[in-house]
Design an enzyme around this catalytic site. Structure first.
Site, PDB file in Angstrom:
ATOM      1  N   SER A   1      -8.730 -12.895 -15.633  1.00 45.44           N
ATOM      2  CA  SER A   1      -9.440 -11.922 -16.457  1.00 45.44           C
ATOM      3  C   SER A   1      -8.658 -11.475 -17.682  1.00 45.44           C
ATOM      4  O   SER A   1      -9.238 -10.918 -18.611  1.00 45.44           O
ATOM      5  CB  SER A   1      -9.825 -10.692 -15.619  1.00 45.44           C
ATOM      6  OG  SER A   1      -8.674  -9.955 -15.259  1.00 45.44           O
TER       7      SER A   1
ATOM      8  N   LYS B   1      -5.662  -4.559 -16.586  1.00 46.20           N
ATOM      9  CA  LYS B   1      -6.559  -4.701 -17.725  1.00 46.20           C
ATOM     10  C   LYS B   1      -5.904  -4.072 -18.952  1.00 46.20           C
ATOM     11  O   LYS B   1      -4.866  -3.422 -18.870  1.00 46.20           O
ATOM     12  CB  LYS B   1      -7.903  -4.005 -17.472  1.00 46.20           C
ATOM     13  CG  LYS B   1      -8.625  -4.410 -16.201  1.00 46.20           C
ATOM     14  CD  LYS B   1      -9.195  -5.807 -16.245  1.00 46.20           C
ATOM     15  CE  LYS B   1      -9.945  -6.130 -14.954  1.00 46.20           C
ATOM     16  NZ  LYS B   1     -10.380  -7.538 -14.899  1.00 46.20           N
TER      17      LYS B   1
END
Length: 262
Positions: free
Chosen positions: A42, A102
């Site tokens: 991701s 993230k």
């Protein structure tokens, strides 16, 4: 008798040494740096599956999540501070308590929107510059055997997998590369998210392959991340392996050793 006593003393010293070493390691892990292994794609191209990095634990202060298994016996944050926009942060998922990593895009009060795959921050389109094509092999990656998504599909295993790449620059001057697999995905056009107090908005750099703050928790996403759930800032990759076992030196990616995380 003397030999037995000496042997018992040596065993006791060994046990004490092991206990002290474990306590010191636990203290360093809690207060300073925590190792973290990247299990998913991701955050490509910034972080690849198999990157092993250290997380700076004192960057945002300490919460109950600073201790292993979130066992620190207090609420709130001690010596707390907000991340900067663009930081790559490790945090605990608000529902599952799993570790996520993230990029922090929005701070309390910010308005975040995705429109046609582009980030809009507080009503202003965040600039992007094309940066060519991100290329990798379509193969099983890491112990979980993840297979990358490709913008040039169909691609068979062992084939060349491509994704569009661009440099995105936030208002504070932080820039980083983001990937685009295709247009019209569920995360390419969103509502306007207003980040509440005490929370941040996090997104993956691999924009079409990231369950992040664009996805609500009822849909197995992250939603807004409570500041209390921040574990630390990813500062530096220490070692990197493209294989399923990091100790196999034949799979090491030497060009990523000791690389800073942008």
């Amino acid at each position: 008798m003397a030999t037995k006593t000496r042997s018992s003393w040596q065993v006791g010293e060994l046990l004490r040494t092991i206990i002290y070493a474990l306590l010191l390691a636990g203290l360093l892990r809690t207060l300073l740096f925590q190792p973290f292994w990247i299990p998913s794609g991701s955050m490509k191209p910034t972080l690849l599956i198999g990157d092993f990095l250290f997380v700076n634990k004192f960057a945002y202060g300490y919460s109950r999540h600073s201790c292993p298994w979130s066992l620190c016996p207090f609420e709130g944050r001690i010596l707390g501070s907000l991340p900067e926009r663009g930081d790559v942060a490790v945090f605990k998922h608000p529902t599952s308590n799993a570790d996520f990593i993230k990029r922090i895009i929005g701070l309390p009060g910010d308005r975040i929107e995705m429109r046609d795959g582009r980030l809009i921050l507080n009503g202003v389109l965040v600039p992007q510059e094309p940066a060519g094509t991100f290329v990798e092999l379509k193969e099983l990656q890491g112990p979980e055997g993840n297979v990358p998504q490709c913008s040039n599909s169909p691609v068979g295993l062992g084939g060349v997998c491509e994704k569009g790449q661009a440099v995105e620059e936030l208002p504070n001057g932080r820039s980083y590369n983001v990937l685009n697999i295709g247009d019209g995905g569920s995360g390419d056009n969103t509502e306007v998210f207003v980040v509440p107090e005490g929370h941040v908005f996090a997104m993956g750099d691999n924009r079409d392959n990231s369950q992040d703050s664009r996805v609500g928790r009822r849909s197995r996403g992250v939603g807004f991340v409570p500041v209390e759930n921040l574990v630390g800032r990813a500062d530096r990759i220490i070692i990197s392996s493209s294989g399923s076992v990091i100790i196999n030196f034949l799979t090491w990616r030497g060009d990523r050793f000791f690389r800073g995380v942008d």
